[in-house]
Write an enzyme that holds these catalytic residues in place. Structure first.
Site, short mmCIF file in Angstrom:
data_model
loop_
_atom_site.label_atom_id
_atom_site.label_comp_id
_atom_site.label_asym_id
_atom_site.label_seq_id
_atom_site.Cartn_x
_atom_site.Cartn_y
_atom_site.Cartn_z
N HIS A 10 7.22 1.92 11.81
CA HIS A 10 7.74 3.18 11.29
C HIS A 10 6.66 4.23 11.50
O HIS A 10 5.47 3.94 11.36
CB HIS A 10 7.99 2.98 9.79
CG HIS A 10 8.76 4.07 9.14
ND1 HIS A 10 8.17 5.26 8.78
CD2 HIS A 10 10.06 4.15 8.76
CE1 HIS A 10 9.08 6.02 8.21
NE2 HIS A 10 10.25 5.38 8.19
N LEU A 27 0.84 -1.20 0.00
CA LEU A 27 0.00 0.00 0.00
C LEU A 27 0.87 1.25 0.00
O LEU A 27 1.68 1.45 0.88
CB LEU A 27 -0.94 0.01 1.21
CG LEU A 27 -2.05 1.07 1.12
CD1 LEU A 27 -3.31 0.58 1.81
CD2 LEU A 27 -1.65 2.42 1.68
#
Ligand SMILES: NC(=[NH2+])NCCC[C@H](N)C(=O)O
Length: 338
Positions: free
Chosen positions: A228, A124
């Site tokens: 992240h 994605l």
């Protein structure tokens, strides 16, 4: 904006996306031959010319006015059937001594290929200038409508691997402490090779014995199961659909693998088929709340709608919306309220 299967003509656009994704985005290396091959694999999956085990359903999000590619997402039919698919499973080992009356449990990482045969949602990416109007949610959720529609093509379970934590210098403390001792490559190179599918070196070089986490540095330990910072919204979206972290992490960066039974995923469970009616114009909500997708594999399309079905399961579309989705009066459309 609409989602559609990737096509041969998208190579230029896909490469532009690959150049933007940056560090730790494994599945889109900036390599023209590789991307062209990826498109071919995906096209044959949508045309149902692919053997069951390596189906890659790769979608793009396009601006249906300019034709520009805003992002992409994908579903893999089954992981690990050809080359093993590795994770670490975070488990506990109990150590106890009756003689000293001492009882300890120690966190331990076990190399695992437990996810063999599961489906994966992956790849994605949304270009920064399109991070608005719920485009990210469209990319993420359209995949559940696709899986609901073609449920028999998918196994019981689905997973998603999330990008792990990197420090302000772009270094993964987890990789520094662990992987770097076993691979004579830097993180980017190792990640790039796995993204290209050349990953048999993982099984050959990775430590095979369980790793006690107290032996890792504090910084590396802190990466276990952490994403992240740019990946947090994507993780939240998957959690809202019912995917959960069951203790599996990425072997390189320590990022979490989240998972669920396909039938339990909200978007799969709650989406339903409706019948299309087309009118010249129709009222719609300011904020689009309905996700619509078509029932065709090759001509799969998905987009937001500002209106839901009536009590008879009829969904009214304007001509523009029916063009965007490529459906006409009497066709079926899968809808999901959000
Ligand atoms: N961040 C990475 N490239 N990790 C490497 C392995 C990824 C994946 N679990 C596989 O076995 O294919």
């Amino acid at each position: 904006m609409r989602i559609r299967p990737i096509a041969h003509g998208d190579l230029e656009g896909l490469q532009a996306l690959a150049q933007q994704t940056g560090i730790g985005f494994t599945s889109l290396p900036d390599n023209r031959e590789f991307l062209a091959a990826k498109i071919e694999t995906a096209v044959s999956a949508f045309e149902e010319r692919t053997p069951v085990d390596d189906r890659l359903y790769f979608f793009v999000l396009e601006d249906d006015e300019s034709g520009e590619l805003a992002g992409c997402c994908a579903v893999i039919g089954e992981v690990g059937r050809d080359i093993p698919f590795y994770n670490y499973r975070l488990g506990t080992l109990a150590h106890s001594s009756v003689q000293l009356d001492l009882h300890r449990t120690i966190d331990t990482l076990f190399l695992s290929s437990d996810h063999t045969g599961d489906a994966e949602v992956c790849s994605l990416y949304l270009r920064p200038e399109y991070r608005r109007d719920r485009n990210g949610t469209l990319l993420s959720r359209a995949r559940w409508l696709f899986m609901a529609q073609f449920r028999d093509r998918f196994p019981d379970k689905v997973l998603a691997e999330m990008r792990g934590h990197f420090d302000e210098n772009g270094i993964s403390p987890f990789w520094q402490c662990l992987g770097s001792h076993f691979f004579p490559l830097d993180f980017n190179e190792a990640d790039r090779l796995t993204g290209l599918g050349q990953k048999s070196f993982i099984g050959e070089l990775m430590p095979k014995f369980p790793i006690y986490t107290p032996f890792l540095t504090e910084q590396a330990r802190a990466c276990i199961g952490q994403v992240h910072e740019h990946t947090r919204p994507a993780l939240e979206m998957l959690k809202r659909e019912g995917l959960r972290w069951e203790g599996f992490i990425d072997i390189f960066d320590g990022g979490p693998t989240v998972e669920a039974y396909v039938d339990d995923v909200r978007g799969v469970r709650e989406s339903a088929l409706c019948q299309v009616e087309v009118v010249a114009s129709a009222a719609h909500d300011e904020r689009p709340r309905w996700l619509a997708s078509t029932t065709s594999m090759v001509d799969f399309r998905a987009s937001w709608l500002g209106r839901g079905p009536d009590e008879h399961g009829v969904i009214v579309l304007t001509e523009e919306e029916s063009h965007r989705l490529g459906v006409g009066a009497g066709d079926a459309l899968r809808l999901l309220a959000s």
